[in-house]
Design an enzyme around this catalytic site. Structure first.
Site, PDB file in Angstrom:
ATOM      1  N   GLY A   6      33.643  44.590  44.024  1.00  9.86           N
ATOM      2  CA  GLY A   6      32.888  44.722  45.034  1.00  9.86           C
ATOM      3  C   GLY A   6      31.727  45.452  44.564  1.00  9.86           C
ATOM      4  O   GLY A   6      30.733  46.188  44.786  1.00  9.86           O
ATOM      5  N   GLY A  11      35.171  37.304  45.291  1.00  7.74           N
ATOM      6  CA  GLY A  11      34.845  37.178  46.253  1.00  7.74           C
ATOM      7  C   GLY A  11      33.048  36.879  46.976  1.00  7.74           C
ATOM      8  O   GLY A  11      32.766  36.029  47.154  1.00  7.74           O
ATOM      9  N   GLY A  12      31.886  38.522  47.003  1.00  5.97           N
ATOM     10  CA  GLY A  12      31.377  38.434  47.139  1.00  5.97           C
ATOM     11  C   GLY A  12      30.152  36.703  46.892  1.00  5.97           C
ATOM     12  O   GLY A  12      29.182  36.666  47.446  1.00  5.97           O
ATOM     13  N   ASN A  63      36.760  33.740  48.268  1.00  6.05           N
ATOM     14  CA  ASN A  63      37.782  34.587  49.376  1.00  6.05           C
ATOM     15  C   ASN A  63      36.766  34.639  50.090  1.00  6.05           C
ATOM     16  O   ASN A  63      36.044  36.023  49.182  1.00  6.05           O
ATOM     17  CB  ASN A  63      38.257  35.699  48.737  1.00  6.05           C
ATOM     18  CG  ASN A  63      38.710  37.210  49.595  1.00  6.05           C
ATOM     19  OD1 ASN A  63      38.524  36.453  50.813  1.00  6.05           O
ATOM     20  ND2 ASN A  63      39.668  38.493  49.295  1.00  6.05           N
ATOM     21  N   TRP A  64      35.950  34.657  51.694  1.00  5.74           N
ATOM     22  CA  TRP A  64      35.175  35.049  51.931  1.00  5.74           C
ATOM     23  C   TRP A  64      35.236  35.859  52.460  1.00  5.74           C
ATOM     24  O   TRP A  64      34.524  37.158  53.865  1.00  5.74           O
ATOM     25  CB  TRP A  64      34.938  33.809  52.560  1.00  5.74           C
ATOM     26  CG  TRP A  64      34.467  32.544  52.798  1.00  5.74           C
ATOM     27  CD1 TRP A  64      33.585  32.644  51.219  1.00  5.74           C
ATOM     28  CD2 TRP A  64      33.269  31.651  52.945  1.00  5.74           C
ATOM     29  NE1 TRP A  64      33.188  31.237  51.160  1.00  5.74           N
ATOM     30  CE2 TRP A  64      32.754  30.770  52.134  1.00  5.74           C
ATOM     31  CE3 TRP A  64      33.292  31.294  54.309  1.00  5.74           C
ATOM     32  CZ2 TRP A  64      31.888  29.780  52.765  1.00  5.74           C
ATOM     33  CZ3 TRP A  64      32.500  29.966  54.890  1.00  5.74           C
ATOM     34  CH2 TRP A  64      32.135  29.187  53.934  1.00  5.74           C
ATOM     35  N   LYS A  65      36.208  37.027  53.089  1.00  2.46           N
ATOM     36  CA  LYS A  65      36.644  37.451  53.561  1.00  2.46           C
ATOM     37  C   LYS A  65      36.394  38.020  54.684  1.00  2.46           C
ATOM     38  O   LYS A  65      36.200  36.871  55.591  1.00  2.46           O
ATOM     39  CB  LYS A  65      35.813  39.315  53.060  1.00  2.46           C
ATOM     40  CG  LYS A  65      36.781  39.179  51.538  1.00  2.46           C
ATOM     41  CD  LYS A  65      36.320  40.834  50.473  1.00  2.46           C
ATOM     42  CE  LYS A  65      35.862  40.289  49.342  1.00  2.46           C
ATOM     43  NZ  LYS A  65      35.792  41.713  48.048  1.00  2.46           N
ATOM     44  N   GLU A 102      42.725  44.811  49.337  1.00  3.11           N
ATOM     45  CA  GLU A 102      41.250  45.392  50.488  1.00  3.11           C
ATOM     46  C   GLU A 102      43.325  45.763  52.342  1.00  3.11           C
ATOM     47  O   GLU A 102      43.185  45.922  52.825  1.00  3.11           O
ATOM     48  CB  GLU A 102      40.770  44.801  50.937  1.00  3.11           C
ATOM     49  CG  GLU A 102      39.214  44.759  50.164  1.00  3.11           C
ATOM     50  CD  GLU A 102      38.341  43.556  49.925  1.00  3.11           C
ATOM     51  OE1 GLU A 102      38.597  42.805  50.924  1.00  3.11           O
ATOM     52  OE2 GLU A 102      37.741  44.382  48.511  1.00  3.11           O
ATOM     53  N   SER A 145      33.772  41.490  41.062  1.00  3.35           N
ATOM     54  CA  SER A 145      32.812  40.931  40.285  1.00  3.35           C
ATOM     55  C   SER A 145      32.290  39.368  39.364  1.00  3.35           C
ATOM     56  O   SER A 145      31.115  39.916  38.235  1.00  3.35           O
ATOM     57  CB  SER A 145      32.634  42.481  39.773  1.00  3.35           C
ATOM     58  OG  SER A 145      32.519  43.318  40.711  1.00  3.35           O
ATOM     59  N   GLU A 191      43.236  41.406  39.969  1.00  2.00           N
ATOM     60  CA  GLU A 191      41.567  41.782  39.990  1.00  2.00           C
ATOM     61  C   GLU A 191      41.964  43.147  40.181  1.00  2.00           C
ATOM     62  O   GLU A 191      42.882  44.524  40.649  1.00  2.00           O
ATOM     63  CB  GLU A 191      41.363  41.731  42.378  1.00  2.00           C
ATOM     64  CG  GLU A 191      41.752  39.712  41.732  1.00  2.00           C
ATOM     65  CD  GLU A 191      40.693  40.414  43.446  1.00  2.00           C
ATOM     66  OE1 GLU A 191      40.029  38.950  43.250  1.00  2.00           O
ATOM     67  OE2 GLU A 191      41.312  40.229  44.326  1.00  2.00           O
ATOM     68  N   HIS A 221      46.193  41.063  48.568  1.00  3.24           N
ATOM     69  CA  HIS A 221      44.770  41.826  48.575  1.00  3.24           C
ATOM     70  C   HIS A 221      44.555  43.284  48.195  1.00  3.24           C
ATOM     71  O   HIS A 221      45.160  43.897  48.993  1.00  3.24           O
ATOM     72  CB  HIS A 221      43.007  41.067  48.655  1.00  3.24           C
ATOM     73  CG  HIS A 221      42.311  41.311  48.665  1.00  3.24           C
ATOM     74  ND1 HIS A 221      41.774  42.131  48.509  1.00  3.24           N
ATOM     75  CD2 HIS A 221      41.318  40.286  47.573  1.00  3.24           C
ATOM     76  CE1 HIS A 221      40.017  42.094  48.171  1.00  3.24           C
ATOM     77  NE2 HIS A 221      40.048  40.900  47.577  1.00  3.24           N
TER      78      HIS A 221
HETATM   79  C1  PEP Z   1      37.742  39.818  46.042  1.00  3.91           C
HETATM   80  O1  PEP Z   1      37.403  40.427  47.024  1.00  3.91           O
HETATM   81  O2  PEP Z   1      39.516  39.501  45.879  1.00  3.91           O
HETATM   82  C2  PEP Z   1      36.819  39.225  44.347  1.00  3.91           C
HETATM   83  C3  PEP Z   1      36.932  39.764  43.680  1.00  3.91           C
HETATM   84  O3  PEP Z   1      35.474  40.304  45.369  1.00  3.91           O
HETATM   85  P1  PEP Z   1      34.258  40.284  44.279  1.00  3.91           P
HETATM   86  O4  PEP Z   1      34.140  38.916  44.059  1.00  3.91           O
HETATM   87  O5  PEP Z   1      33.173  40.426  46.043  1.00  3.91           O
HETATM   88  O6  PEP Z   1      34.508  41.634  43.734  1.00  3.91           O
END
Ligand code: PEP
Length: 250
Positions: free
Chosen positions: A173, A233-234, A10-12, A99, A212, A167, A97
């Site tokens: 994050g 994500g990241g 997920n590049w957000k 966010e 994470s 999640e 999600h």
């Molecule tokens: C996400 O945004 O779905 C996520 C899992 O982010 P991260 O891996 O950065 O915690």
């Protein structure tokens, strides 16, 4: 029951056209044992979906959107419909999600309508659920996720139309993760919920862990029973990290 793992990025709100070089590197690394064992999906911002789909065509890496509107078209300035994502080459779309739930006040009912929209357009919906920190600390994580699942997944779910992503909000994050035991407990609870509602089909539905995930902790988290891949994500922004996480399957 063997479920083929899904490693999803997920590049957000990150990524310009130049960043698609990372996607090319991910495609280059998607070969051999990795390709034999797991599906790959990248969800770039909607501005890049069409170009990403063109770049990955024939290479096995699938492309998805990060959100969709519940309606197919209309007066909804700035929104993108599931049909538009599909037309641009997406196969999946993330809905609910945390966010989106936090920044756009998306309720379970809204998420459910978006998942329905994804199915209407022929996309697979990745429905995200996860408890907040105070719910985990108060011993209410399992109940909170059970309630979100019940409210966010429409009737008629099937393994090819639905992926669930667990999640925990406090792990996204932050560099924090639940213990592997907590992940296993939650995934077992989600699996039981899917089974209760969708019968034998619930056994075949993939449940991803997200929050994470890094190359260093991936193996411990994704080898847990009922964990069928990761939503990243990241660490999905860099091909080296994304491939490092996926290497846990080889
Ligand atoms: C996400 O945004 O779905 C996520 C899992 O982010 P991260 O891996 O950065 O915690």
């Amino acid at each position: 029951m063997t479920r083929r793992p899904l490693v999803a990025g997920n590049w957000k709100m990150n990524g310009l056209r130049a960043g698609l070089a990372e996607l090319e590197a991910i495609c280059a690394g998607y070969s051999g044992a990795l390709k034999a064992k797991a599906d790959f999906l990248i969800c770039p911002p909607s501005t890049l979906v069409a170009e990403a789909a063109a770049k990955t065509a024939g290479k096995g890496v699938m492309i998805g959107g990060q959100d969709c509107h519940a309606k197919a078209s209309g007066a909804h300035t700035g929104d993108v419909s599931a049909e538009m994502l599909k037309d641009a080459g997406a196969r999946f779309v993330i809905v609910g999600h945390s966010e989106r739930r936090a920044d756009h006040a998306e309720t379970d009912a809204i998420v459910r309508a978006k998942a329905d929209a994804a199915w209407r357009a022929g996309l697979t919906a990745i429905v995200c659920v996860g408890e907040r920190k105070e719910q985990r600390e108060g011993g209410k994580a399992l109940a909170a996720v059970r309630e979100q699942l019940a409210g966010s997944i429409p009737e008629g779910a099937s393994p090819d139309r639905l992926v669930v992503a667990y999640e925990p909000v406090w792990a996204i994050g932050t560099g924090l993760t639940p213990t592997p035991g907590d992940v296993a407990e939650m995934h077992a609870s989600i699996r039981a919920g899917l089974g209760k509602r969708f019968g034998a089909k619930g056994e075949e539905m993939r449940i991803l862990y997200g929050g994470s995930v890094k190359p260093q902790n991936a193996r411990d988290l994704i080898i847990q029973p009922d964990v069928d891949g990761a939503l990243i994500g990241g660490a999905s922004l860099k091909a080296k990290d994304f491939l490092g996480i996926a290497a846990a399957y080889t």
